[in-house]
Design a protein around this motif. Sequence first.
Motif, PDB file in Angstrom:
ATOM      1  N   VAL A 269       0.869  -1.178   0.000  1.00 59.98           N
ATOM      2  CA  VAL A 269       0.000   0.000   0.000  1.00 59.98           C
ATOM      3  C   VAL A 269       0.905   1.228   0.000  1.00 59.98           C
ATOM      4  O   VAL A 269       1.735   1.391   0.891  1.00 59.98           O
ATOM      5  CB  VAL A 269      -0.939   0.032   1.234  1.00 59.98           C
ATOM      6  CG1 VAL A 269      -1.916   1.204   1.132  1.00 59.98           C
ATOM      7  CG2 VAL A 269      -1.696  -1.272   1.384  1.00 59.98           C
ATOM      8  N   ASN A 270       0.740   2.039  -1.011  1.00 58.81           N
ATOM      9  CA  ASN A 270       1.666   3.135  -1.249  1.00 58.81           C
ATOM     10  C   ASN A 270       0.921   4.471  -1.327  1.00 58.81           C
ATOM     11  O   ASN A 270       0.045   4.646  -2.165  1.00 58.81           O
ATOM     12  CB  ASN A 270       2.320   2.822  -2.602  1.00 58.81           C
ATOM     13  CG  ASN A 270       3.669   3.432  -2.715  1.00 58.81           C
ATOM     14  OD1 ASN A 270       3.869   4.555  -2.279  1.00 58.81           O
ATOM     15  ND2 ASN A 270       4.596   2.701  -3.310  1.00 58.81           N
ATOM     16  N   VAL A 271       1.272   5.404  -0.448  1.00 62.11           N
ATOM     17  CA  VAL A 271       0.597   6.715  -0.480  1.00 62.11           C
ATOM     18  C   VAL A 271       1.269   7.587  -1.530  1.00 62.11           C
ATOM     19  O   VAL A 271       2.485   7.741  -1.510  1.00 62.11           O
ATOM     20  CB  VAL A 271       0.712   7.422   0.894  1.00 62.11           C
ATOM     21  CG1 VAL A 271       0.040   8.796   0.851  1.00 62.11           C
ATOM     22  CG2 VAL A 271       0.097   6.580   1.995  1.00 62.11           C
ATOM     23  N   TYR A 272       0.497   8.139  -2.442  1.00 63.49           N
ATOM     24  CA  TYR A 272       1.124   9.018  -3.423  1.00 63.49           C
ATOM     25  C   TYR A 272       0.604  10.448  -3.374  1.00 63.49           C
ATOM     26  O   TYR A 272       1.147  11.332  -4.020  1.00 63.49           O
ATOM     27  CB  TYR A 272       1.032   8.429  -4.842  1.00 63.49           C
ATOM     28  CG  TYR A 272      -0.364   8.380  -5.423  1.00 63.49           C
ATOM     29  CD1 TYR A 272      -1.157   7.256  -5.272  1.00 63.49           C
ATOM     30  CD2 TYR A 272      -0.867   9.458  -6.136  1.00 63.49           C
ATOM     31  CE1 TYR A 272      -2.427   7.214  -5.804  1.00 63.49           C
ATOM     32  CE2 TYR A 272      -2.142   9.422  -6.683  1.00 63.49           C
ATOM     33  CZ  TYR A 272      -2.907   8.294  -6.510  1.00 63.49           C
ATOM     34  OH  TYR A 272      -4.163   8.256  -7.029  1.00 63.49           O
ATOM     35  N   GLU A 273      -0.449  10.684  -2.569  1.00 63.99           N
ATOM     36  CA  GLU A 273      -0.940  12.050  -2.432  1.00 63.99           C
ATOM     37  C   GLU A 273      -1.663  12.197  -1.086  1.00 63.99           C
ATOM     38  O   GLU A 273      -2.449  11.322  -0.719  1.00 63.99           O
ATOM     39  CB  GLU A 273      -1.922  12.358  -3.566  1.00 63.99           C
ATOM     40  CG  GLU A 273      -2.162  13.837  -3.742  1.00 63.99           C
ATOM     41  CD  GLU A 273      -3.105  14.118  -4.914  1.00 63.99           C
ATOM     42  OE1 GLU A 273      -3.292  13.224  -5.758  1.00 63.99           O
ATOM     43  OE2 GLU A 273      -3.653  15.222  -4.950  1.00 63.99           O
ATOM     44  N   ILE A 274      -1.345  13.264  -0.387  1.00 62.75           N
ATOM     45  CA  ILE A 274      -1.984  13.478   0.923  1.00 62.75           C
ATOM     46  C   ILE A 274      -2.743  14.784   0.921  1.00 62.75           C
ATOM     47  O   ILE A 274      -2.225  15.816   0.508  1.00 62.75           O
ATOM     48  CB  ILE A 274      -0.944  13.488   2.063  1.00 62.75           C
ATOM     49  CG1 ILE A 274      -0.243  12.133   2.142  1.00 62.75           C
ATOM     50  CG2 ILE A 274      -1.605  13.801   3.405  1.00 62.75           C
ATOM     51  CD1 ILE A 274       0.724  12.007   3.292  1.00 62.75           C
ATOM     52  N   ASP A 275      -3.991  14.703   1.398  1.00 67.90           N
ATOM     53  CA  ASP A 275      -4.823  15.888   1.535  1.00 67.90           C
ATOM     54  C   ASP A 275      -5.046  16.112   3.032  1.00 67.90           C
ATOM     55  O   ASP A 275      -4.548  15.352   3.858  1.00 67.90           O
ATOM     56  CB  ASP A 275      -6.160  15.622   0.812  1.00 67.90           C
ATOM     57  CG  ASP A 275      -6.840  16.909   0.381  1.00 67.90           C
ATOM     58  OD1 ASP A 275      -6.492  17.962   0.934  1.00 67.90           O
ATOM     59  OD2 ASP A 275      -7.728  16.848  -0.490  1.00 67.90           O
ATOM     60  N   GLN A 276      -5.834  17.146   3.377  1.00 69.50           N
ATOM     61  CA  GLN A 276      -6.050  17.442   4.792  1.00 69.50           C
ATOM     62  C   GLN A 276      -6.745  16.295   5.531  1.00 69.50           C
ATOM     63  O   GLN A 276      -6.390  15.960   6.641  1.00 69.50           O
ATOM     64  CB  GLN A 276      -6.897  18.706   4.895  1.00 69.50           C
ATOM     65  CG  GLN A 276      -6.870  19.325   6.268  1.00 69.50           C
ATOM     66  CD  GLN A 276      -7.868  20.463   6.372  1.00 69.50           C
ATOM     67  OE1 GLN A 276      -8.438  20.897   5.372  1.00 69.50           O
ATOM     68  NE2 GLN A 276      -8.092  20.947   7.562  1.00 69.50           N
TER      69      GLN A 276
ATOM     70  N   VAL B  30      -7.923  13.218   3.711  1.00 68.78           N
ATOM     71  CA  VAL B  30      -7.839  11.929   3.014  1.00 68.78           C
ATOM     72  C   VAL B  30      -6.485  11.775   2.324  1.00 68.78           C
ATOM     73  O   VAL B  30      -5.711  12.730   2.252  1.00 68.78           O
ATOM     74  CB  VAL B  30      -8.965  11.795   1.956  1.00 68.78           C
ATOM     75  CG1 VAL B  30     -10.309  11.567   2.598  1.00 68.78           C
ATOM     76  CG2 VAL B  30      -9.003  13.004   1.057  1.00 68.78           C
ATOM     77  N   GLU B  31      -6.233  10.548   1.845  1.00 71.15           N
ATOM     78  CA  GLU B  31      -5.006  10.323   1.073  1.00 71.15           C
ATOM     79  C   GLU B  31      -5.308   9.361  -0.079  1.00 71.15           C
ATOM     80  O   GLU B  31      -6.221   8.546   0.012  1.00 71.15           O
ATOM     81  CB  GLU B  31      -3.894   9.777   1.982  1.00 71.15           C
ATOM     82  CG  GLU B  31      -4.264   8.533   2.758  1.00 71.15           C
ATOM     83  CD  GLU B  31      -3.397   8.314   3.996  1.00 71.15           C
ATOM     84  OE1 GLU B  31      -2.749   9.264   4.468  1.00 71.15           O
ATOM     85  OE2 GLU B  31      -3.394   7.175   4.488  1.00 71.15           O
ATOM     86  N   ASN B  32      -4.549   9.488  -1.138  1.00 69.38           N
ATOM     87  CA  ASN B  32      -4.707   8.577  -2.279  1.00 69.38           C
ATOM     88  C   ASN B  32      -3.635   7.511  -2.164  1.00 69.38           C
ATOM     89  O   ASN B  32      -2.464   7.830  -1.968  1.00 69.38           O
ATOM     90  CB  ASN B  32      -4.523   9.324  -3.589  1.00 69.38           C
ATOM     91  CG  ASN B  32      -5.745  10.143  -3.923  1.00 69.38           C
ATOM     92  OD1 ASN B  32      -5.861  11.276  -3.502  1.00 69.38           O
ATOM     93  ND2 ASN B  32      -6.678   9.540  -4.640  1.00 69.38           N
ATOM     94  N   VAL B  33      -4.050   6.256  -2.291  1.00 79.05           N
ATOM     95  CA  VAL B  33      -3.062   5.176  -2.187  1.00 79.05           C
ATOM     96  C   VAL B  33      -3.154   4.246  -3.391  1.00 79.05           C
ATOM     97  O   VAL B  33      -4.219   4.072  -3.990  1.00 79.05           O
ATOM     98  CB  VAL B  33      -3.248   4.349  -0.887  1.00 79.05           C
ATOM     99  CG1 VAL B  33      -2.954   5.181   0.350  1.00 79.05           C
ATOM    100  CG2 VAL B  33      -4.625   3.723  -0.782  1.00 79.05           C
ATOM    101  N   LYS B  34      -1.992   3.693  -3.725  1.00 78.99           N
ATOM    102  CA  LYS B  34      -1.962   2.674  -4.775  1.00 78.99           C
ATOM    103  C   LYS B  34      -1.813   1.351  -4.046  1.00 78.99           C
ATOM    104  O   LYS B  34      -0.868   1.170  -3.261  1.00 78.99           O
ATOM    105  CB  LYS B  34      -0.755   2.936  -5.673  1.00 78.99           C
ATOM    106  CG  LYS B  34      -0.556   1.903  -6.748  1.00 78.99           C
ATOM    107  CD  LYS B  34       0.666   2.274  -7.566  1.00 78.99           C
ATOM    108  CE  LYS B  34       1.108   1.101  -8.409  1.00 78.99           C
ATOM    109  NZ  LYS B  34       2.336   1.412  -9.131  1.00 78.99           N
ATOM    110  N   VAL B  35      -2.762   0.450  -4.252  1.00 75.47           N
ATOM    111  CA  VAL B  35      -2.742  -0.838  -3.548  1.00 75.47           C
ATOM    112  C   VAL B  35      -2.371  -1.929  -4.544  1.00 75.47           C
ATOM    113  O   VAL B  35      -3.074  -2.128  -5.547  1.00 75.47           O
ATOM    114  CB  VAL B  35      -4.134  -1.141  -2.939  1.00 75.47           C
ATOM    115  CG1 VAL B  35      -4.103  -2.453  -2.170  1.00 75.47           C
ATOM    116  CG2 VAL B  35      -4.583  -0.010  -2.025  1.00 75.47           C
ATOM    117  N   THR B  36      -1.269  -2.611  -4.291  1.00 80.60           N
ATOM    118  CA  THR B  36      -0.862  -3.730  -5.152  1.00 80.60           C
ATOM    119  C   THR B  36      -1.011  -5.021  -4.352  1.00 80.60           C
ATOM    120  O   THR B  36      -0.475  -5.132  -3.255  1.00 80.60           O
ATOM    121  CB  THR B  36       0.599  -3.561  -5.594  1.00 80.60           C
ATOM    122  OG1 THR B  36       0.748  -2.254  -6.158  1.00 80.60           O
ATOM    123  CG2 THR B  36       1.001  -4.610  -6.609  1.00 80.60           C
TER     124      THR B  36
END
Lengths: 199, 101
Positions: free
Chosen positions: B37-44, B46-52
């Motif tokens: 699980v890789n975080v590629y963008e963080i907001d106040q 929430v965060e966007n993650v790439k799940v492999t």
Amino acid sequence: MNPLRRWLQQLKEYEDIAQVGQIARRYFAMNAFDGVLTMIGVLMGNYSAGVESARVIISTGLATSMAIGVSGFWGAYFTESAERKRDLDDLESYTLTDLNETKIGRASRAAAIVVSLVDGLAPFLAALVVLLPFFFTSLWGEIYHSYYLSLAMALGALFALGAFLGAISRENIALTGVKMIGAGLLAMVLGYLLSPFGG
Amino acid sequence: MGKIRRLVLDVLKPHQPTIIEWARQLSDLEGIDAVNVNVYEIDQKVENVKVTIQGRDISYDGILEVIRENGGSLHSIDEVVGGTLIIEESITLQDQLRTGG
């Protein structure tokens, strides 16, 4: 996994999500303090009025501690639920999903219940501890011994609360304990002076 | 029925539960061997993650349930590998021209 372990793990998970510990600790200290001071007020009122019946003091004391407990629970439940619902709605506006039936929604509801239980039980139990000597008045036979013992226990409880807060803030626990005792002494003096028989 | 061996998903999630908890829950699912699980963008909030996810027989429904249960929302399925072997995408001439390789 046994049910107790699963329950503890779930509680830990909810704590991680909803951060119950810190707010519950704050409520505990604040409301136990309220409970002790209210009971000091009740005791000083009875003392100044010359009430010498342990039964009267116990019933007024119990009714008062019950009322503080209910007030704590009720107030905290509605405040906490409203705040947490607002936070959840806020988060939903980012995820664009309904979070009510997720771990986050359940953690939020559990947090409101845990915090309000702490908020209700802390003043109730603290008040009860202060009242305790009156239950044993028949042992020493002198109501004024119960009064003095109760007031001493109230100051002891305040010291313990101060020490607890001192331990949290990593300050000198004896000093924070003594500061709390100051509030108890002030309430005692004011209670005595403001009564029609005092001053 | 054919078996899914690798899934790459783009997910939006709240900060809590953390990606550690996500990785733990996903790897607890039946038929899964590895999770990243890789975080590629963080907001106040929430965060966007790439799940492999890689495994012998990945249950897509099970994964969706973990995502839903933890308050996440699936944005896209970016890669799927199925079958008895794990096959990487083939590099075509167009890819080479695009990357200048």
